[in-house]
Design a protein around this motif. Sequence first.
Motif, short mmCIF file in Angstrom:
data_model
loop_
_atom_site.label_atom_id
_atom_site.label_comp_id
_atom_site.label_asym_id
_atom_site.label_seq_id
_atom_site.Cartn_x
_atom_site.Cartn_y
_atom_site.Cartn_z
N LEU A 36 3.35 -9.86 1.50
CA LEU A 36 2.00 -9.92 2.07
C LEU A 36 1.79 -9.06 3.32
O LEU A 36 0.79 -8.36 3.41
CB LEU A 36 1.61 -11.37 2.34
N PRO A 37 2.69 -9.08 4.31
CA PRO A 37 2.45 -8.21 5.47
C PRO A 37 2.44 -6.72 5.11
O PRO A 37 1.69 -5.93 5.69
CB PRO A 37 3.63 -8.52 6.40
N ASN A 38 3.24 -6.33 4.13
CA ASN A 38 3.27 -4.92 3.72
C ASN A 38 1.98 -4.51 3.05
O ASN A 38 1.58 -3.34 3.15
CB ASN A 38 4.47 -4.67 2.80
N ILE A 39 1.33 -5.41 2.35
CA ILE A 39 0.05 -5.08 1.70
C ILE A 39 -0.99 -4.73 2.75
O ILE A 39 -1.74 -3.77 2.61
CB ILE A 39 -0.41 -6.24 0.80
N GLY A 40 -1.05 -5.51 3.83
CA GLY A 40 -2.00 -5.23 4.90
C GLY A 40 -1.73 -3.88 5.57
O GLY A 40 -2.66 -3.13 5.87
N LYS A 41 -0.47 -3.57 5.78
CA LYS A 41 -0.11 -2.28 6.39
C LYS A 41 -0.50 -1.12 5.48
O LYS A 41 -0.99 -0.09 5.94
CB LYS A 41 1.38 -2.22 6.70
N GLN A 42 -0.26 -1.28 4.19
CA GLN A 42 -0.60 -0.22 3.25
C GLN A 42 -2.11 -0.01 3.17
O GLN A 42 -2.59 1.11 3.03
CB GLN A 42 -0.02 -0.53 1.86
N ARG A 43 -2.87 -1.10 3.25
CA ARG A 43 -4.33 -0.98 3.24
C ARG A 43 -4.81 -0.21 4.46
O ARG A 43 -5.67 0.67 4.35
CB ARG A 43 -4.96 -2.37 3.19
N ASP A 44 -4.26 -0.54 5.63
CA ASP A 44 -4.64 0.18 6.85
C ASP A 44 -4.23 1.65 6.77
O ASP A 44 -4.97 2.53 7.21
CB ASP A 44 -4.00 -0.47 8.08
N ASN A 45 -3.06 1.91 6.22
CA ASN A 45 -2.58 3.28 6.06
C ASN A 45 -3.51 4.07 5.13
O ASN A 45 -3.87 5.21 5.42
CB ASN A 45 -1.15 3.28 5.51
N ALA A 46 -3.90 3.46 4.02
CA ALA A 46 -4.80 4.13 3.07
C ALA A 46 -6.16 4.40 3.71
O ALA A 46 -6.76 5.45 3.50
CB ALA A 46 -4.96 3.28 1.82
N ARG A 47 -6.65 3.45 4.51
CA ARG A 47 -7.93 3.64 5.18
C ARG A 47 -7.85 4.81 6.17
O ARG A 47 -8.76 5.63 6.26
CB ARG A 47 -8.33 2.35 5.91
N VAL A 49 -5.76 7.41 6.04
CA VAL A 49 -5.68 8.67 5.29
C VAL A 49 -7.04 9.05 4.73
O VAL A 49 -7.44 10.22 4.76
CB VAL A 49 -4.62 8.55 4.16
N GLY A 50 -7.78 8.07 4.23
CA GLY A 50 -9.12 8.33 3.71
C GLY A 50 -10.07 8.84 4.78
O GLY A 50 -10.84 9.78 4.55
N ASN A 51 -10.01 8.24 5.96
CA ASN A 51 -10.86 8.69 7.07
C ASN A 51 -10.48 10.10 7.52
O ASN A 51 -11.35 10.90 7.86
CB ASN A 51 -10.78 7.72 8.24
N GLN A 52 -9.20 10.40 7.51
CA GLN A 52 -8.76 11.74 7.89
C GLN A 52 -9.27 12.77 6.88
O GLN A 52 -9.74 13.85 7.25
CB GLN A 52 -7.25 11.80 7.99
N ALA A 53 -9.18 12.44 5.60
CA ALA A 53 -9.66 13.35 4.56
C ALA A 53 -11.17 13.54 4.68
O ALA A 53 -11.68 14.66 4.54
CB ALA A 53 -9.31 12.82 3.17
N LEU A 54 -11.90 12.46 4.95
CA LEU A 54 -13.35 12.57 5.12
C LEU A 54 -13.68 13.42 6.34
O LEU A 54 -14.61 14.23 6.31
CB LEU A 54 -13.99 11.18 5.25
N GLY A 55 -12.90 13.27 7.41
CA GLY A 55 -13.10 14.10 8.60
C GLY A 55 -12.90 15.58 8.29
O GLY A 55 -13.65 16.43 8.77
N ASP A 56 -11.91 15.88 7.47
CA ASP A 56 -11.67 17.27 7.06
C ASP A 56 -12.83 17.81 6.24
O ASP A 56 -13.26 18.95 6.41
CB ASP A 56 -10.37 17.38 6.26
#
Length: 104
Positions: A36-47, A49-56
């Motif tokens: 469970l803690p790893n799922i939350g970290k992965q969700r934050d990581n994906a968010r 990366v998505g924001n960085q891609a949108l910024g690009d």
Amino acid sequence: MKKSELLGARKQWSGFTLIEMSIVMFIISLLILIILPNIGKQRDNARGVGNQALGDVVQTQADLYRNETDKEVVTLEDLKGSGYLNEKQYNEAKKAKIKVEVEK
């Protein structure tokens, strides 16, 4: 076969004991505590990366807009109004507080 042998065969239980079930539940609980803690970290990581891609994407579109219009200052509203960003990209960029950088 004797009658006592037949009765002995019928008395064997097939199933799980309370101790075996407790051990299985304990192992499942440990796995859940690890996952469970790893799922939350992965969700934050994906968010992130998505924001960085949108910024690009926003920055690339802003550079294209500057090249075509010769404007120095570009806003998200300019990009949306000119069709460089669609409605979803615009809303996500506003939500993520993405700013258009000034070209140097």
